[in-house]
Design an enzyme around this catalytic site. Structure first.
Site, PDB file in Angstrom:
ATOM      1  N   ARG A  15       0.827  -1.199   0.000  1.00  0.00           N
ATOM      2  CA  ARG A  15       0.000   0.000   0.000  1.00  0.00           C
ATOM      3  C   ARG A  15       0.866   1.255   0.000  1.00  0.00           C
ATOM      4  NH1 ARG A  15      -3.605  -1.512   5.168  1.00  0.00           N
ATOM      5  NH2 ARG A  15      -1.578  -2.398   5.736  1.00  0.00           N
ATOM      6  N   LYS A  74       1.515   2.247   7.374  1.00  0.00           N
ATOM      7  CA  LYS A  74       1.858   1.464   8.552  1.00  0.00           C
ATOM      8  C   LYS A  74       2.783   2.233   9.477  1.00  0.00           C
ATOM      9  CE  LYS A  74       0.723  -1.963   9.579  1.00  0.00           C
ATOM     10  NZ  LYS A  74      -0.476  -2.262  10.420  1.00  0.00           N
ATOM     11  N   TYR A  93      -1.339   4.730  10.460  1.00  0.00           N
ATOM     12  CA  TYR A  93      -1.706   3.736  11.466  1.00  0.00           C
ATOM     13  C   TYR A  93      -0.516   3.545  12.387  1.00  0.00           C
ATOM     14  CZ  TYR A  93      -5.901   2.204   8.915  1.00  0.00           C
ATOM     15  OH  TYR A  93      -7.136   2.138   8.314  1.00  0.00           O
ATOM     16  N   HIS A  95      -1.029   1.948  16.055  1.00  0.00           N
ATOM     17  CA  HIS A  95      -1.286   0.808  16.947  1.00  0.00           C
ATOM     18  C   HIS A  95      -0.250   0.756  18.073  1.00  0.00           C
ATOM     19  CE1 HIS A  95      -4.437  -0.701  14.313  1.00  0.00           C
ATOM     20  NE2 HIS A  95      -3.611  -0.618  13.288  1.00  0.00           N
ATOM     21  N   GLU A 117      -6.158   5.007  13.610  1.00  0.00           N
ATOM     22  CA  GLU A 117      -7.073   4.091  14.294  1.00  0.00           C
ATOM     23  C   GLU A 117      -7.706   4.682  15.546  1.00  0.00           C
ATOM     24  OE1 GLU A 117      -3.103   3.362  16.240  1.00  0.00           O
ATOM     25  OE2 GLU A 117      -3.797   3.677  14.191  1.00  0.00           O
ATOM     26  N   SER A 133     -10.629  -2.407   8.264  1.00  0.00           N
ATOM     27  CA  SER A 133     -11.329  -3.460   8.994  1.00  0.00           C
ATOM     28  C   SER A 133     -12.245  -4.235   8.055  1.00  0.00           C
ATOM     29  CB  SER A 133     -12.145  -2.850  10.145  1.00  0.00           C
ATOM     30  OG  SER A 133     -11.301  -2.273  11.111  1.00  0.00           O
ATOM     31  N   VAL A 178     -14.994  -5.693  11.510  1.00  0.00           N
ATOM     32  CA  VAL A 178     -14.261  -6.881  11.068  1.00  0.00           C
ATOM     33  C   VAL A 178     -15.160  -8.103  11.108  1.00  0.00           C
ATOM     34  CG1 VAL A 178     -12.381  -8.465  11.608  1.00  0.00           C
ATOM     35  CG2 VAL A 178     -11.981  -6.011  11.708  1.00  0.00           C
ATOM     36  N   VAL A 238     -11.755  -8.701  17.725  1.00  0.00           N
ATOM     37  CA  VAL A 238     -12.083  -7.883  18.888  1.00  0.00           C
ATOM     38  C   VAL A 238     -11.242  -6.616  18.889  1.00  0.00           C
ATOM     39  CG1 VAL A 238     -12.140  -7.815  21.402  1.00  0.00           C
ATOM     40  CG2 VAL A 238     -12.677  -9.930  20.209  1.00  0.00           C
ATOM     41  N   VAL A 266      -7.223 -11.190  13.535  1.00  0.00           N
ATOM     42  CA  VAL A 266      -7.127  -9.859  12.935  1.00  0.00           C
ATOM     43  C   VAL A 266      -6.688  -8.835  13.985  1.00  0.00           C
ATOM     44  CG1 VAL A 266      -8.407  -8.081  11.662  1.00  0.00           C
ATOM     45  CG2 VAL A 266      -8.900 -10.495  11.251  1.00  0.00           C
ATOM     46  N   ASP A 269      -2.548  -6.841  15.477  1.00  0.00           N
ATOM     47  CA  ASP A 269      -1.847  -5.555  15.483  1.00  0.00           C
ATOM     48  C   ASP A 269      -2.104  -4.775  16.766  1.00  0.00           C
ATOM     49  OD1 ASP A 269      -4.465  -4.850  14.986  1.00  0.00           O
ATOM     50  OD2 ASP A 269      -4.083  -3.937  13.027  1.00  0.00           O
TER      51      ASP A 269
END
Length: 369
Positions: A15, A74, A93, A95, A117, A133, A178, A238, A266, A269
């Site tokens: 990406r 990322k 992103y 995380h 996020e 998601s 998700v 979740v 999923v 991350d």
């Protein structure tokens, strides 16, 4: 403002943080956009397409990172920490709840980091996380179905079955974006689908949408144990906004699953919601624990880069333009939704769940400003 778009360097990350249309949005307002050479190739975007919309192509990452604001996909990796400096805006992103060292480096360098996020609407929805998601949820069942094939270590079950055989059993932990998208694909494949959640309204919505094609259960330890142990495919879906994912499936429970079953987490991350999960890469996406195949690639949507890049930048560019036009401080003063995306500022961790995840001091954004 000078806006930089470096090439993503995470393994098999195809990406890119901006499309030519995004360049045009900024350039037409008088901002300068510098794009690292080849940054868009993985998404099918040639350098010439960026240039046609007003971008300048630069030869190396250091040139893109020299901008006032860097727009990525990322989180920065260790080799990129050397580009951090005071007042640099990093918009991507992050995380950070699963990234203690990155959190410390951003704070120590006084980087102004804005995480896609944690940009959160007043109704608690996450507009910049939603498109990825959606992609990850749909991919989770695709890759899970492939991993169930015998030559890939699976038990040899076809999710949809055929007449006279049982259908594959898919268990989805979490009924958010998700989980809903995973359910869409699993039902489309003909699987037997169970979704667990703690929100009554979410379960009611899923049953309204999918009718008798889905089973919903309240997410508690008893129900999780019952359905996970007989599942062919378990999808971890979740999310606790900006925080580490809760551990819902223990190693002991994984050991009770049938050999050849598959787990796709999923939530990896954000630390993962299954105890046996650890991050993998597109080069080596799976591993086994007690005979159960685990697929835990944090940048799963990077594999479908053309879909993902456009889906992501459709939502991220409006805030990028706002930051470029007003400067970060004025932009977050004008928009509390954007303000929730700021994770580090002026040497402080200003997003409380991240500070709690790493035992760091939390300073409210208003105080840091």
């Amino acid at each position: 403002m000078i806006v930089g778009v470096p090439k993503e360097i995470k393994t098999r990350e195809y990406r890119v943080g901006m499309t030519p249309a995004g360049v045009q949005s900024l350039a037409s307002r008088g901002h300068k956009v510098v794009v690292e050479k080849g940054a868009g190739e993985g998404s099918g975007i040639r350098d010439a397409e960026y240039v046609a919309q007003g971008a300048t192509i630069v030869p190396a990452a250091i040139d893109a990172w020299a901008a006032d604001m860097v727009v990525k996909v990322k989180e920065p990796l260790a080799s990129e920490y050397r580009f951090f400096r005071e007042n640099l805006v990093v918009y991507t992103y992050l995380h950070l709840a699963a990234e203690p060292e990155l959190t410390k480096q951003l704070a120590a360098s006084k980087v102004k980091s804005v995480a896609y996020e944690t940009i959160e609407n007043d109704d608690r929805t996450l507009p910049l996380l939603r498109p990825m998601s959606e992609v990850a949820g749909r991919m989770a069942v695709q890759v899970g179905a492939t991993c169930l094939e015998k030559e890939r270590g699976g038990k040899g079950v076809l999710l949809g079955g055929v007449p006279g055989t049982r259908r594959g059993r898919v268990v989805i932990l979490g009924g958010g974006v998700v989980g809903r998208n995973a359910a869409t694909i699993a039902i489309g494949m003909g699987a037997q689908v169970t979704v667990l959640d703690v929100r009554a309204d979410t379960m009611a919505y899923l049953e309204d949408v999918f009718g008798g094609a889905i089973e919903t259960l309240y997410s508690n330890a008893t129900n999780i144990a019952e359905v996970v142990t007989r599942a062919d495919l378990v999808v971890g879906a979740v999310l606790v906004t900006g925080a580490k994912a809760p551990r819902l499936v223990t190693r002991e429970l994984v050991s009770r699953m049938q050999p050849g079953s598959v787990i796709v987490d999923v939530a990896v991350d954000q630390g993962g919601c299954i105890e046996t999960c650890r991050p993998t890469t597109h080069d080596h996406p799976t591993y086994e624990v007690d005979g159960v195949v685990h697929y835990c690639v944090p940048n799963m949507p990077g594999a479908v880069s053309q879909t993902s890049t456009w889906a992501l930048t459709n939502t991220t560019m409006a805030y990028a333009v706002k930051i470029a036009e007003l400067g970060l401080e004025a932009a977050i003063a004008a928009d509390p939704v954007l303000a929730r995306g700021v994770n580090t500022y002026a040497g402080h961790v200003v997003y409380e769940p991240v500070a709690q995840a790493h035992g760091l001091s939390y300073v409210p954004l208003k105080k840091a400003l």
